[in-house]
Structure formats: C-alpha cells, structure tokens
Design a protein around this motif. Structure first.
Motif: not given
Length: 258
Positions: A137, A139, A141, A146, A150-151, A155, A232, A234
């Motif tokens: 998945t 960035y 998205t 969420w 958005s994400h 992932d 996940h 970040e």
C-alpha cells in the motif's frame, strides 16, 4: 851412498832458527816501537769493520721494526675496517627494523582508518525494514481505513512473525502499544528524522536503547487498526503524528532501492 845436508852459506835456516828470528823480530819491533806504528792501521781497520757491522745490524733492526710497525698498522686498519663494516651492518639492520616497524604501524593505522570508515558507513547506511519485501500500500493512498482520509506511510508485505529491523542508526523513543498502530516502535534517527514501525506482533526493544541498521526491533503482525499481517512504516520530520513525509523518497534519498 848416504846423502848429507849442505853446509855453508847455501844451507837453509832450520825451523828453530826461523822461530828464533821471528821472536827476535818481534822483540825488535816491540823495542823500536814499530809494532805500535804498524798496529794502528790494523786496529783502525778492525774498528771500521766493527762499526760497519754494527751499522748494518742497526739498519736491519730498524727495517724489521718498520716492517713490524707496518704490519701492525695494516692489521689495525683491517680491524678498524671490519669494525666499521660491523657497525654499518648493525645500523643498517636497525634502520631496516625501524622502517619495518614504521611500515607496520602505517599499515595498522590504515587498517584502523578503513575499519572506522567501514563502520561509519555501516552505521550511517539505511536499508529496508523487511529484507526482500515490497510495498503493498503506497503513501497517501485514500480510503476510510485511515482517520485522516489517507495513508500516512507505506505498508510492506510480510508474513506473521517476519523479522522487522531498524532502517538506520538511532535511539528508540517509543516502544509498545500505540493505539491504531497497535504494537509499534518509534526511532529518532541519528540524522534527526524519525521512523515508525506499526502493527507488530511483538516489540523487541526498549525506550532509550540505541539501534543500528539491520538490528531487529520486533516481529511483523496485525495488531491495532489492521486488516491483515503487514508492516506499517512511516518517515517523519518530528515525533508527532502529522509530520510524515514520503517514505519511498526518504529511503531512496538515503541509498535504499525500492
């Protein structure tokens, strides 16, 4: 007929007569002093001969002494030459040893520098949080999954229990439950940025712990707001939620291919 000795003036003087004449002549010479006169040249000649012999002997002795001195000097010169050669060999050996030690030190210093540089590069290097994985998945998205709409990260595909590692060197600032992130780890990287690892099955580090690239920090899982096993990940400029940046650009800027 028997032979008889001649008589008269033709008769040769007898041995006795010759002896008597000799004695008499010697006496006469002694009386008149002629003996002294005649003896002088003889004595002079004998004295001259003796002096000549002494001079010759002295010359031979001096020549022998000179030869001995010359031989002694030659031996001394040879000994001095050999000593100088021995000293030169010792000095050459010492110089060679000094150079060898200096070279060994230089090589060791070079090795140490190389090791330090390699360690510096290793500690400053970045890598994927899961080796050989791929992004499932992307960035930012969009979707209802969420809260922000958005994400905030990306992932990585992972099986349950897969090792999750720190992408670089840093210090753990959060380790444990993180609400929607489930079990998570937040690391303040040495360059001042932050990375977050969420939905872990378990956490393997503690707050305040220093970590290096590739060091395991937990195992992949599906805790928190998750629809299945994955990681996940970040990248942030700060520790607070909402300071996220594009993780793909973040990793690529640090030499990671994905």
């Amino acid at each position: 007929m028997a032979l008889t000795r001649p008589t008269g003036k033709h008769r040769a003087p007898s041995r006795m007569t010759r002896r008597s004449a000799t004695i008499a002549g010697a006496a006469t010479i002694a009386t008149t002093g002629v003996c002294g006169t005649l003896a002088t040249p003889a004595v002079a000649a004998e004295t001259g001969t003796t002096a000549s012999m002494e001079d010759t002997g002295t010359t031979l002795i001096l020549a022998a002494d000179a030869e001995a001195d010359s031989l002694a000097d030659e031996v001394a010169d040879q000994a001095a030459t050999q000593q100088r050669a021995a000293v030169a060999r010792v000095e050459a050996a010492e110089e060679a040893e000094r150079r060898a030690v200096a070279r060994a030190l230089e090589l060791r210093e070079a090795e140490v520098r190389a090791e330090r540089e390699a360690e510096r590069k290793r500690l400053s290097a970045f890598q994927l949080p899961i080796a050989g994985s791929h992004i499932s998945t992307g960035y930012q998205t969009g979707g209802s999954l969420w809260s922000s709409g958005s994400h905030s990260g990306i992932d990585f595909h992972a099986s349950y229990g897969t090792s999750v590692v720190s992408v670089g060197s840093g210090t753990v600032v959060e380790a444990g439950w993180g609400g929607a992130y489930g079990n998570n780890v937040v690391i303040r990287m040495n360059d001042g940025t932050y990375t977050q690892y969420g939905h872990l099955a378990s956490v393997g580090v503690a707050v305040g712990q220093a970590v290096v690239p590739g060091q395991q920090i937990g195992l992949a899982g599906s805790t928190g707001n998750s629809t299945g096993t994955h990681l996940h990940f970040e990248a942030r400029t700060g520790s607070e939620y909402g300071s996220d940046v594009n993780p793909v650009a973040y990793l690529r800027a640090r030499g990671v291919s994905l």
